[in-house]
Design a protein around this motif. Structure first.
Motif, mmCIF file in Angstrom:
data_model
loop_
_atom_site.group_PDB
_atom_site.id
_atom_site.type_symbol
_atom_site.label_atom_id
_atom_site.label_comp_id
_atom_site.label_asym_id
_atom_site.label_seq_id
_atom_site.Cartn_x
_atom_site.Cartn_y
_atom_site.Cartn_z
ATOM 1 N N LEU A 347 0.836 -1.211 0.000
ATOM 2 C CA LEU A 347 0.000 0.000 0.000
ATOM 3 C C LEU A 347 0.868 1.257 0.000
ATOM 4 O O LEU A 347 0.562 2.225 -0.695
ATOM 5 N N HIS A 348 1.946 1.239 0.779
ATOM 6 C CA HIS A 348 2.838 2.402 0.807
ATOM 7 C C HIS A 348 3.451 2.639 -0.578
ATOM 8 O O HIS A 348 3.566 3.769 -1.034
ATOM 9 N N HIS A 349 3.836 1.534 -1.235
ATOM 10 C CA HIS A 349 4.429 1.680 -2.576
ATOM 11 C C HIS A 349 3.396 2.180 -3.579
ATOM 12 O O HIS A 349 3.726 2.956 -4.469
ATOM 13 N N LEU A 350 2.162 1.757 -3.424
ATOM 14 C CA LEU A 350 1.109 2.221 -4.350
ATOM 15 C C LEU A 350 0.857 3.709 -4.142
ATOM 16 O O LEU A 350 0.725 4.467 -5.108
ATOM 17 N N VAL A 351 0.795 4.140 -2.880
ATOM 18 C CA VAL A 351 0.582 5.564 -2.597
ATOM 19 C C VAL A 351 1.660 6.381 -3.302
ATOM 20 O O VAL A 351 1.394 7.410 -3.920
ATOM 21 N N ARG A 352 2.894 5.872 -3.245
ATOM 22 C CA ARG A 352 4.018 6.634 -3.794
ATOM 23 C C ARG A 352 4.121 6.523 -5.325
ATOM 24 O O ARG A 352 4.458 7.498 -5.998
ATOM 25 N N ARG A 353 3.856 5.331 -5.863
ATOM 26 C CA ARG A 353 4.161 5.112 -7.299
ATOM 27 C C ARG A 353 2.954 5.280 -8.229
ATOM 28 O O ARG A 353 3.142 5.532 -9.419
ATOM 29 N N LEU A 354 1.754 5.114 -7.714
ATOM 30 C CA LEU A 354 0.569 5.191 -8.603
ATOM 31 C C LEU A 354 0.422 6.533 -9.317
ATOM 32 O O LEU A 354 0.024 6.573 -10.478
ATOM 33 N N PRO A 355 0.723 7.674 -8.647
ATOM 34 C CA PRO A 355 0.483 8.959 -9.318
ATOM 35 C C PRO A 355 1.458 9.265 -10.450
ATOM 36 O O PRO A 355 1.286 10.276 -11.128
ATOM 37 N N ASP A 356 2.493 8.453 -10.678
ATOM 38 C CA ASP A 356 3.530 8.765 -11.674
ATOM 39 C C ASP A 356 3.418 7.830 -12.880
ATOM 40 O O ASP A 356 3.529 6.611 -12.751
ATOM 41 N N ALA A 357 3.235 8.420 -14.069
ATOM 42 C CA ALA A 357 2.979 7.634 -15.286
ATOM 43 C C ALA A 357 4.189 6.826 -15.744
ATOM 44 O O ALA A 357 4.068 5.944 -16.591
ATOM 45 N N ARG A 358 5.382 7.086 -15.199
ATOM 46 C CA ARG A 358 6.549 6.275 -15.582
ATOM 47 C C ARG A 358 6.454 4.864 -14.998
ATOM 48 O O ARG A 358 7.068 3.923 -15.480
ATOM 49 N N ASN A 359 5.707 4.738 -13.919
ATOM 50 C CA ASN A 359 5.652 3.462 -13.200
ATOM 51 C C ASN A 359 4.582 2.532 -13.770
ATOM 52 O O ASN A 359 3.735 2.952 -14.555
ATOM 53 N N ALA A 360 4.665 1.288 -13.354
ATOM 54 C CA ALA A 360 3.626 0.324 -13.730
ATOM 55 C C ALA A 360 3.267 -0.505 -12.500
ATOM 56 O O ALA A 360 4.098 -0.701 -11.609
ATOM 57 N N VAL A 361 2.026 -0.940 -12.470
ATOM 58 C CA VAL A 361 1.600 -1.887 -11.438
ATOM 59 C C VAL A 361 1.220 -3.172 -12.151
ATOM 60 O O VAL A 361 0.411 -3.158 -13.080
ATOM 61 N N LEU A 362 1.858 -4.262 -11.745
ATOM 62 C CA LEU A 362 1.579 -5.555 -12.356
ATOM 63 C C LEU A 362 0.675 -6.359 -11.422
ATOM 64 O O LEU A 362 1.054 -6.669 -10.296
ATOM 65 N N LEU A 363 -0.524 -6.648 -11.894
ATOM 66 C CA LEU A 363 -1.453 -7.458 -11.103
ATOM 67 C C LEU A 363 -1.270 -8.908 -11.537
ATOM 68 O O LEU A 363 -1.491 -9.258 -12.690
ATOM 69 N N ALA A 364 -0.838 -9.724 -10.590
ATOM 70 C CA ALA A 364 -0.330 -11.041 -10.977
ATOM 71 C C ALA A 364 -1.223 -12.191 -10.543
ATOM 72 O O ALA A 364 -0.823 -13.330 -10.595
ATOM 73 N N GLY A 365 -2.437 -11.909 -10.133
ATOM 74 C CA GLY A 365 -3.287 -13.025 -9.718
ATOM 75 C C GLY A 365 -4.741 -12.614 -9.701
ATOM 76 O O GLY A 365 -5.091 -11.501 -10.108
ATOM 77 N N PHE A 366 -5.580 -13.526 -9.231
ATOM 78 C CA PHE A 366 -7.014 -13.246 -9.187
ATOM 79 C C PHE A 366 -7.281 -12.073 -8.254
ATOM 80 O O PHE A 366 -6.779 -12.028 -7.133
#
Ligand SMILES: [Zn+2]
Length: 462
Positions: A347-366
Motif C-alpha cells: 500500500l505504501h508503494h502504491l501511494v508513492r508510485r501510482l500517481p507517476d505515469a513512468r511506473n507500472a503496477v503488475l497485477l499477478a493473480g485473481f
C-alpha cells in the motif's frame, strides 16, 4: 446420516470452511477468512453458525489465509483442536497466521491514528496472541499416506500444485458401518509450471467439492516470460518502477524464478529487485527447503545453476527503514504483499508510485470483487488508501498467466482424473460467473449431477 455444511467459499472465493458431521463428531475442513466485499468481511466478526466448542478437529488443504485465517477466531471462541495439516502447510500456516494477526493489528492502529474506523477504538479481528494460541494446536500429518483421524474420519492428501504444501483431500467418512468418500479439491494449481509438481486428482469421490475460481476463463496462451520481459523493458526505458502486489507465498517465488531466467538470458536489464515483505522472504526460504514439492525442472535448475530464486540484484527488505529506502530508487522492481492490495507494505508503494505515469503496477493473480486490486484492474482513476484518494496515472498491467489457479480447461483436466463420476458434485470457491460457466460445462461435457453450493446449506452424504 453423515452431513456436510458449507460455511464459506459458497458463491465467493474466500472464507473456505466446510463442516463434516458423522457419528456425533465434527470435522471442519479449512477455516478461512472472508476477504473482499464488506458484507463478506462482516461475517468474520459475526459468530460462526456452529459453536466452535462443538467442533472436534480442523483439517487444512493449504496455508493461504482464505483457508486458515479464521483459525484464531475459532480458537478464541472455544475450539480446542487439534488442527491437522501436512508438514509444509503447518510451517507456512505459522508464517501466514502470525503475519495476518500483525496486519489486523496494524490496520486497527492505522485506523485509530487516521480516525477512519467505525469501531471506537478500532479493534483488530484478532491479535498475535490469538494467532499463537491457534498455532499451538497444529499437528503434522503425513503428506500423502492415509491418516486416521478417528473411527469416523480418515484423510489422504494429493498434491494440488497451487502453493507449497497444497493438497486436495480425500476424506473417508464412516457412520453406522457405512463409508462414503468426500473429495475436497482445495485450490487447484496449474500444470507444467515452474517450481511445483503438477496437480493430482484423487481417484474416486462419492461427493466432490471442486473450486471454480477460473471456471469461466482460460489463462492467456502467450508466454508469461515474454509478457514480463516486455513490461520490464518498457518501464526500464522510461526509468520507472514496476510495483507487483504479489501473494507472498507462491507468486513472489514464481516471479523471482522468471526474473532470474530472463536476466540469465540477457532479455531484461539487471534492475534492483526488492522483495519487500518479511513473510515473502521467509516463504522463499521455505520454498527452497521443501524439495518434495519441487518439479523436475526446478531441481535441475538448482543442480546446474544454484539457487533458482536468486536474481542478480535481489534485496530482501525486512525492516521498515529498509522498506522506506526503496522510495529513493526510481527504477526497480518491487514485489510486495498483499496480492490484491488489501493491506501490507505494498500500500505504501502504491501511494508513492501510482500517481507517476513512468511506473507500472503488475497485477499477478485473481483480484476478488471489492478489493483495490480489482478496482485497478477495472481502470479506476482514483483509489482510496489509508482513507485518502490516490490518483492512478501508472500503467496497470494484468498477467493472468501468473495465476496459481487452474484455468477452465485445467479444471476440466483435473476432473477428468476421477475414475468414475461422483454421485454429487458441488462447485465452491468461485464467483457467480465462474461457478455458472463451470457447472454448465460439466453438465454438457460430462453429464454429471452438479450443483452450486450455497452459504450455510447442509447436504446429506450418500
Ligand atoms: Zn489458495
Amino acid at each position: 446420516m453423515a452431513r456436510l455444511t458449507f460455511l464459506g467459499a459458497a458463491g465467493t472465493v474466500t472464507g473456505s470452511k466446510y463442516l463434516v458431521e458423522a457419528g456425533g463428531k465434527r470435522l471442519l475442513v479449512d477455516c478461512g477468512l472472508f476477504q473482499g466485499e464488506k458484507e463478506l468481511r462482516l461475517r468474520n466478526w459475526a459468530a460462526l453458525p456452529v459453536d466452535p466448542k462443538t467442533i472436534d478437529w480442523v483439517m487444512l488443504t493449504h496455508a493461504h489465509i482464505d483457508h486458515t485465517g479464521y483459525l484464531p477466531r475459532l480458537v478464541a471462541a472455544g475450539f480446542r483442536g487439534p488442527i491437522f495439516a501436512n508438514p509444509a502447510t503447518c510451517e507456512l500456516t505459522r508464517i501466514l497466521l502470525a503475519d495476518s494477526a500483525h496486519l489486523q493489528e496494524e490496520d486497527a492502529e492505522h485506523a485509530a491514528y487516521k480516525g477512519y474506523s467505525k469501531h471506537a477504538p478500532p479493534l483488530p479481528l484478532y491479535t498475535a496472541e490469538d494467532a499463537e494460541a491457534a498455532l499451538r494446536l497444529l499437528r503434522e500429518i503425513p503428506r500423502s499416506e492415509p491418516f486416521r483421524i478417528s473411527p469416523e474420519f480418515s484423510v489422504r492428501g494429493y498434491d494440488a500444485g497451487h502453493i507449497v504444501g497444497s493438497a486436495s483431500l480425500e476424506l473417508a467418512v464412516t457412520e453406522n458401518g457405512r463409508t462414503t468418500t468426500v473429495v475436497f479439491s482445495g485450490d487447484i494449481g496449474r500444470y507444467d509450471q515452474p517450481i511445483l509438481n503438477n496437480p493430482r486428482t484423487p481417484p474416486r469421490a462419492d461427493t466432490l467439492l471442486c473450486e471454480s475460481t477460473y471456471g469461466d476463463r482460460e489463462h492467456p496462451a502467450g508466454s508469461v516470460s515474454d509478457a514480463l520481459a516486455e513490461l520490464i523493458n518498457r518501464v526500464a526505458r522510461r526509468r520507472g518502477a514496476v510495483v507487483i502486489p504479489a501473494f507472498a507465498v507462491g507468486r513472489v517465488q514464481t516471479l523471482l524464478y522468471l526474473i532470474r531466467q530472463l536476466e540469465l538470458a540477457g532479455r531484461i536489464p539487471q534492475l534492483p529487485t526488492f522483495v519487500d515483505s518479511p513473510m515473502a522472504i521467509t516463504a522463499t526460504e521455505l520454498y527452497l527447503a521443501h524439495r518434495e514439492d519441487h518439479s523436475l525442472e526446478f531441481t535441475r535448475e538448482e543442480q546446474n545453476n544454484g539457487d533458482p530464486l536468486d536474481t542478480h540484484d535481489v534485496r530482501m527488505t525486512r525492516t521498515v527503514e529498509e522498506s522506506k529506502g526503496i522510495n529513493d530508487v526510481a527504477c526497480c522492481l518491487i514485489l510486495s504483499a498483499s496480492g490484491m492490495a488489501t493491506g501490507g507494505r505494498v500500500l505504501h508503494h502504491l501511494v508513492r508510485r501510482l500517481p507517476d505515469a513512468r511506473n507500472a503496477v503488475l497485477l499477478a493473480g485473481f483480484q476478488a470483487a471489492g478489493t483495490r486490486g480489482r478496482q485497478l484492474a477495472e481502470g479506476a482513476k482514483m483509489v482510496k488508501i489509508y482513507g485518502e484518494f490516490v490518483p492512478v496515472r501508472a500503467e496497470i498491467v494484468e498477467l493472468h498467466q501468473l495465476s496459481a489457479h487452474a484455468g477452465q480447461s485445467e479444471l476440466l483436466r483435473w476432473l477428468n482424473g476421477l475414475e468414475s463420476p461422483p454421485k454429487r458434485t458441488f462447485l465452491v470457491h468461485g464467483e457467480p460467473p465462474g461457478l455458472n460457466a463451470l457447472a454448465g460445462l460439466i453438465r454438457q461435457r460430462k453429464n454429471w449431477n452438479v450443483e452450486i453450493a450455497r452459504y450455510a446449506q447442509t447436504v446429506e452424504l450418500a
